[in-house]
Design an enzyme around this catalytic site. Structure first.
Site, PDB file in Angstrom:
ATOM      1  N   ASN A 170       0.801  -1.137  -0.065  1.00 11.92           N
ATOM      2  CA  ASN A 170       0.174  -0.087  -0.045  1.00 11.92           C
ATOM      3  C   ASN A 170       1.012   1.122   0.146  1.00 11.92           C
ATOM      4  OD1 ASN A 170      -2.595   1.538   0.237  1.00 11.92           O
ATOM      5  ND2 ASN A 170      -1.288   2.279   2.116  1.00 11.92           N
ATOM      6  N   ARG A 175      -0.285  12.337   6.636  1.00 14.98           N
ATOM      7  CA  ARG A 175       0.384  13.435   7.053  1.00 14.98           C
ATOM      8  C   ARG A 175       1.208  12.984   8.276  1.00 14.98           C
ATOM      9  NH1 ARG A 175      -4.877  15.933   9.667  1.00 14.98           N
ATOM     10  NH2 ARG A 175      -4.741  15.472  11.743  1.00 14.98           N
ATOM     11  N   GLU A 231      -0.612   1.042  -5.954  1.00 11.72           N
ATOM     12  CA  GLU A 231      -0.777   2.445  -6.455  1.00 11.72           C
ATOM     13  C   GLU A 231       0.588   2.632  -7.382  1.00 11.72           C
ATOM     14  OE1 GLU A 231      -3.231   2.565  -2.735  1.00 11.72           O
ATOM     15  OE2 GLU A 231      -1.162   1.738  -3.350  1.00 11.72           O
ATOM     16  N   ASP A 280      -6.481  21.785   8.321  1.00 13.65           N
ATOM     17  CA  ASP A 280      -6.674  20.737   7.471  1.00 13.65           C
ATOM     18  C   ASP A 280      -7.370  21.224   6.171  1.00 13.65           C
ATOM     19  OD1 ASP A 280      -6.727  17.992   6.411  1.00 13.65           O
ATOM     20  OD2 ASP A 280      -6.787  17.186   8.338  1.00 13.65           O
TER      21      ASP A 280
END
Length: 502
Positions: A170, A175, A231, A280
């Site tokens: 993965n 963050r 990914e 955020d």
């Protein structure tokens, strides 16, 4: 041309295209860079390379994805829809009927097979290797972005883990709050695959963090892929060539060979620390919560490594175009699951997970509600708070037209659906974290089977009169500003909006 192979090719490309500014003046990574970048982003300004960052020998790279043009340049594409078309071509692969189709099918399968990452023995990311006390996060110009942030945060990492049961890789963008020279918090949210790997671990989980990869690999780390899809394979497919990997020095993980910086380390199961607050992408600070602790064992890097960063906050910010890239690229995959969907839009102002506007080929009563529930059961779109459904001929990216359809076609007693379900980890509005109300609005035309009166026709000028006026326009001598667009009031004019409120 092909997409840039590494960050340095990407920087060189943007510089040639006039899309980059180098800043030689000393700047502070605590707040000052955020304010500079915020002004650049909101004015559609260039990518920024800060070459003299206070407290660090490393340059800081930011706003690389801050405009649609740069986002398209990252993929070497004229539009994000063209990038999506590459994916659609593979998803729609059918058993070939003739020789020509068989050859085309083999070419498509070859492009998929060629997308798998390949390993190399030597790599630029390991030109310098720092271990033990030499490996210190203090070397990096990590930003403190907003005044009430708890600490500096690494904001653009590609965090690599393996599922402890299947071994599946993965890569996610999570963050990391700096806790000291050799530790960070790891913000693995409840719905994220990195957290699933962590929860499935007994003892400790090895982690590698790639900083400063090529732009497509950086994008891929942010992409909401199903857990069983790599990914880095997506990055290879979109790049047109595989991502090169090298084995890390102190953990058993492969890392992008051309990364500027790689952090290696581990997370001990059940060792938590208070993380946050953090300003955020919702435009609000997320409050402190317990999250796992990442322990640093090594830093490897290129010589004169460049540190990448991104600022999130009240939209629009640089992450807007990362989100828009996902919106466009994943449309073909969404259509495979819900084929009646024509298009969809995730408004930047809605922080992507707060609102989804979708157009459909409506075929039966309740079709809009069927699509709402389908979206609420679809991957990360399941966290969507509000869905507006319109007919196939409505432009979902034209918010004025969508609002017109909502006003014209909706009976709130009939067309508004209130339900409940999972919500984004960062959403502060629900009374209960992670779960709350959801809103569906059916703004489609209604038929007699839906219990309505006869639906009136829309006002449209006849094609003949339009053609007549087109031919004679110069005779009228009426100057029009094409940029004004159908006589609409510009929503980008703040002084005008203030005037209209009086």
């Amino acid at each position: 041309m092909a997409p840039p192979r590494d960050l340095r090719e990407w920087i060189a490309l943007l510089e040639r295209e006039g899309e980059l500014v180098r800043i030689s003046a000393e700047v502070d990574p605590e707040l000052e860079i955020t304010e500079i970048n915020d002004r650049a982003v909101k004015s559609g300004g260039p990518a920024l390379l800060f070459e003299n960052v206070k407290g660090s020998a490393h340059p800081l790279w930011i706003n690389q994805f801050g405009t649609e043009r740069r986002m398209c340049m990252a993929f070497d594409s004229s539009s994000l829809d063209d990038v999506a078309a590459r994916l659609a071509d593979v998803l729609e692969l059918q058993p070939p009927q003739g020789l020509v189709e068989k050859v085309r099918g083999l070419q498509k399968l070859k492009s998929i097979a060629a997308s798998r990452p390949k390993t190399v023995r030597r790599a630029p990311c390991q030109e310098l290797v720092l271990e033990g006390s030499d490996a210190s996060l203090d070397l990096l110009p990590i930003q403190k972005c907003w005044p009430d942030d708890a600490a500096p945060f690494i904001t653009l990492p590609a965090v690599i883990t393996h599922d402890p049961h299947t071994g599946m890789r993965n890569v996610g963008m999570y963050r990391m709050q700096k806790l000291g020279p050799r530790a960070t918090a790891m913000h693995w949210q409840i719905h994220k695959d990195g957290r699933a790997d962590y929860l499935a671990t007994d003892g400790k989980i090895e982690v590698a963090v790639a900083l400063g990869t090529d732009p497509v690999t950086t994008y891929a780390a942010s992409a909401p892929l199903p857990k069983h899809i790599d990914e880095l394979m997506l990055a290879g497919f979109l790049r047109g060539e595989p991502v090169e990997l090298v084995r890390a020095k102190t953990v058993g993980l492969d890392v992008p060979a051309n990364a500027e910086i790689v952090l290696e380390g581990y997370i001990q199961k059940d060792e938590l620390t208070e993380e946050g607050p953090f300003g955020d992408h919702t435009g609000y600070y997320t409050p402190p919560e317990p999250f796992p602790v990442f322990h640093l064992t090594a830093i490897t890097m290129r010589r004169e490594a460049i540190y990448p960063s991104i600022v999130v906050g009240k939209p629009p910010q640089e992450d807007a175009w990362l989100g828009k890239a996902t919106e466009r690229i994943f449309l073909p995959a969404i259509r495979m699951t819900v084929p009646e969907i024509v298009d969809y839009d995730l408004p930047v102002a809605g922080a992507f997970h707060n609102c989804c506007i979708v157009s459909i080929r409506k075929a039966f009563p309740g079709h809009a509600q069927k699509v709402m529930h389908a979206i609420w059961g679809l991957g990360m779109l399941s966290l969507t708070k509000a869905i507006v459904v319109v007919d196939e001929w409505v432009d979902v990216h034209d918010y004025e037209e969508v609002l017109f359809r909502v006003g014209a076609n909706v009976d709130p007693g009939r067309d508004v659906l209130i339900t409940e379900g999972p919500l984004d980890h960062l959403d502060h509005a629900p009374t209960r974290q992670f779960y709350g109300g959801k809103l569906g609005i059916d703004a489609t035309h209604k038929g007699p089977q839906e219990g309505t009166r006869e639906w009136p026709p829309e006002i449209e000028m006849s094609p003949e009169v339009k053609a007549l006026v087109d031919r004679r326009w110069d005779e009228y001598g009426i100057p029009l500003d094409a940029a004004a667009g159908n006589g609409r009031i510009s929503q980008s004019s703040r002084p005008l909006r203030r005037l209209l409120r009086r």
